[in-house]
Design a protein around this motif. Structure first.
Motif, short mmCIF file in Angstrom:
data_model
loop_
_atom_site.label_atom_id
_atom_site.label_comp_id
_atom_site.label_asym_id
_atom_site.label_seq_id
_atom_site.Cartn_x
_atom_site.Cartn_y
_atom_site.Cartn_z
N THR A 123 0.84 -1.21 0.00
CA THR A 123 0.00 0.00 0.00
C THR A 123 0.87 1.25 0.00
N ILE A 124 1.92 1.25 0.81
CA ILE A 124 2.84 2.39 0.85
C ILE A 124 3.51 2.57 -0.50
N ALA A 125 3.96 1.46 -1.11
CA ALA A 125 4.63 1.54 -2.41
C ALA A 125 3.67 2.02 -3.50
N LEU A 126 2.43 1.51 -3.47
CA LEU A 126 1.44 1.93 -4.47
C LEU A 126 1.11 3.41 -4.33
N THR A 127 1.06 3.90 -3.10
CA THR A 127 0.79 5.32 -2.87
C THR A 127 1.93 6.16 -3.43
N ALA A 128 3.17 5.71 -3.20
CA ALA A 128 4.33 6.42 -3.76
C ALA A 128 4.28 6.39 -5.28
N ALA A 129 3.91 5.24 -5.83
CA ALA A 129 3.84 5.10 -7.30
C ALA A 129 2.73 5.97 -7.88
N MET A 130 1.62 6.12 -7.15
CA MET A 130 0.49 6.89 -7.66
C MET A 130 0.86 8.34 -7.94
N ALA A 131 1.83 8.87 -7.19
CA ALA A 131 2.26 10.25 -7.42
C ALA A 131 3.05 10.40 -8.71
N MET A 132 3.54 9.29 -9.24
CA MET A 132 4.37 9.34 -10.46
C MET A 132 3.64 8.81 -11.69
N LEU A 133 2.57 8.08 -11.46
CA LEU A 133 1.87 7.40 -12.56
C LEU A 133 1.28 8.34 -13.62
N PRO A 134 0.75 9.51 -13.23
CA PRO A 134 0.14 10.37 -14.26
C PRO A 134 1.07 10.73 -15.40
N ALA A 135 2.34 11.00 -15.09
CA ALA A 135 3.29 11.37 -16.14
C ALA A 135 3.53 10.22 -17.10
N VAL A 136 3.34 8.98 -16.62
CA VAL A 136 3.51 7.80 -17.47
C VAL A 136 2.30 7.61 -18.37
N ILE A 137 1.13 7.65 -17.77
CA ILE A 137 -0.11 7.35 -18.50
C ILE A 137 -0.50 8.49 -19.45
N LEU A 138 -0.31 9.72 -18.99
CA LEU A 138 -0.83 10.88 -19.72
C LEU A 138 0.19 11.57 -20.62
N ALA A 139 1.40 11.03 -20.73
CA ALA A 139 2.48 11.71 -21.45
C ALA A 139 2.10 12.19 -22.85
N PRO A 140 1.50 11.35 -23.71
CA PRO A 140 1.17 11.83 -25.06
C PRO A 140 0.17 12.99 -25.04
N ILE A 141 -0.80 12.92 -24.11
CA ILE A 141 -1.81 13.97 -24.02
C ILE A 141 -1.19 15.25 -23.47
N ILE A 142 -0.30 15.10 -22.46
CA ILE A 142 0.35 16.27 -21.87
C ILE A 142 1.11 17.06 -22.92
N GLY A 143 1.83 16.36 -23.79
CA GLY A 143 2.60 17.04 -24.83
C GLY A 143 1.73 17.87 -25.75
N THR A 165 8.50 2.16 -11.30
CA THR A 165 9.12 0.83 -11.24
C THR A 165 9.97 0.69 -9.98
N THR A 166 10.72 1.75 -9.65
CA THR A 166 11.55 1.73 -8.45
C THR A 166 10.69 1.60 -7.19
N ALA A 167 9.62 2.39 -7.12
CA ALA A 167 8.73 2.35 -5.94
C ALA A 167 8.10 0.97 -5.77
N LEU A 168 7.62 0.39 -6.88
CA LEU A 168 6.99 -0.93 -6.81
C LEU A 168 8.00 -2.01 -6.47
N PHE A 169 9.21 -1.89 -7.03
CA PHE A 169 10.26 -2.84 -6.69
C PHE A 169 10.55 -2.82 -5.20
N ILE A 170 10.64 -1.63 -4.62
CA ILE A 170 10.92 -1.50 -3.19
C ILE A 170 9.82 -2.18 -2.36
N GLY A 171 8.55 -1.90 -2.70
CA GLY A 171 7.43 -2.45 -1.95
C GLY A 171 7.34 -3.96 -2.04
N TYR A 172 7.40 -4.50 -3.26
CA TYR A 172 7.24 -5.94 -3.44
C TYR A 172 8.47 -6.71 -2.96
N ALA A 173 9.68 -6.15 -3.18
CA ALA A 173 10.89 -6.82 -2.71
C ALA A 173 10.88 -6.93 -1.19
#
Length: 394
Positions: free
Chosen positions: A46-66, A353-361
């Motif tokens: 949950t902690i890792a997913l919360t950290a990842a959620m702050a970074m996810l928009p730039a991944v998903i929305l990149a083409p639209i943002i441009g 990827t780093t945040a999820l790796f930390i949480g799951y590892a």
């Protein structure tokens, strides 16, 4: 040209002031968010997913943002984005248990989406107004502001959260965003908006095929993405919870650890910024990796970990700003917004990827020391990668 001379530029000065206030607010409430999760007894994932959620928009929305950046007037876009950050931050106040963690993640996603567009818009604007040393200094000033607010925001946020509580921290954060909004009203950007006659779909395809055709630019984007291996929010939270909570309260531990690292982030550019170049960049990747591995060996002690976190942060800011500069210089002006957003997509994908790796590892019982060492080893790979790149393209 000094930083002081660069800040005499009226647009750089006002945007820097806006960044100073809004970034301080972001990191100020970041401590409250993670402290709240620990208080609610959230698990590692949950902690890792919360950290990842702050970074996810730039991944998903990149083409639209441009496309948004290349089409919409900069100031109007900034106004909408700051208002979005204000309302999302106020929404944090209504989270009172893990039952509403999905609402928390949704609000974090919304606020981070606005922040991602705002950041990309600024980084696409600067190359249109500035060149050479002026642009390099502006990137470094931006990084120093980020680092200073990270240090100050985390430290003050930890103290406020500990003594006053989560809700007070969130309200103060919303007021900081409102102050940045007032400053924005006085911004004057006399830049002719480029006219794009093609459809959004055509612009999307043009940006994609342009980036695909620029092999050197793609490699530079991957080098910038390497800095995502320093996304330590989840790792620091887990260290505070699993290692240090018997010694110091979790909010204070999170705040002090992040603040100490950020001091390194802030101080480093004054020394490294003068010497870093295309020719020696690989040595700084190597030093970054070595400093993270050093941290992994000293995590058993809270105070030794603070020292190694400072060393870890010393190289990050300059690596971030210099690799960003290389991308800006390599990109044609008409594609700047789309390329910057794609670059931020790769960078944030690395962070996620780093945040999820930390949480799951951690959940799979890999020690936090081993997790840290793996992240440091990643920079050894990028050191070798850059040596190859330099021979091939420089």
């Amino acid at each position: 040209m000094t930083y002081r001379e660069t800040l005499k530029h009226p647009i750089v000065a006002r945007l820097s002031a806006i960044q100073l206030i809004s970034y301080f607010g972001t990191w100020f409430s970041q401590v409250a968010i993670f402290s709240m999760l620990v208080f609610f007894d959230a698990d590692e994932v949950t902690i890792a997913l919360t950290a990842a959620m702050a970074m996810l928009p730039a991944v998903i929305l990149a083409p639209i943002i441009g496309i948004i950046i290349d089409r919409i007037d900069f100031k109007k876009l900034m106004l909408v984005l700051l208002c979005t950050e204000i309302f999302a931050t106020i929404g944090f106040i209504f989270i009172d248990s893990l039952a509403y963690v999905w609402v928390l993640m949704l609000l974090i996603f919304l606020r981070s989406a606005a922040a991602s567009v705002l950041f990309s818009a600024e980084m696409a604007l600067f190359p249109k107004l500035l060149k050479g040393k002026m642009l390099k200094n502006t990137n470094e000033i931006h990084s120093i502001i980020w680092s200073f607010t990270y240090a100050a925001g985390m430290a003050v946020g930890g103290i406020i959260t500990y003594y006053i509580g989560f809700d007070a921290a969130f309200m103060m954060d919303a007021l900081l965003y409102a102050t940045a909004l007032l400053l924005l009203l006085g911004l004057q950007v006399n830049l002719e908006q480029a006219i794009h006659v093609g459809s959004n779909w055509q612009m999307l395809k043009e940006g994609f095929f342009y980036l695909k055709s620029q092999r050197k630019l793609l490699h530079l984007i991957f080098f910038h993405a390497a800095i995502g291996l320093t996304s330590f929010d989840a790792l620091i939270t887990l260290l505070a919870d699993f290692r240090y909570k018997e010694l110091i309260a979790v909010p204070l531990a999170i705040g002090l650890m992040n603040a100490t690292r950020a001091l390194g982030l802030m101080i480093g550019p004054f020394f490294i910024g003068k010497v870093i170049s295309r020719e020696n960049l690989h040595w700084f990747f190597l030093l970054q990796g070595a400093s993270i591995i050093l941290w992994s060996q000293l995590e058993y002690s809270f105070y030794l970990a603070l020292f190694s976190l400072f060393v870890t942060g010393f190289f990050i800011t300059t690596l971030w700003s210099y690799t960003y500069l290389l991308i800006q210089e390599e990109t044609e002006q008409k594609y700047m917004g789309r390329v910057i957003s794609y670059n931020d997509m790769f960078f944030m994908l690395s962070n996620v990827t780093t945040a999820l790796f930390i949480g799951y590892a951690s959940k799979w019982n890999l020690s936090l020391e081993s997790i840290t060492a793996v992240l440091g080893t990643g920079f050894i790979f990028f050191t070798l990668y850059y040596v190859w790149f330099k021979k091939r393209y420089l």
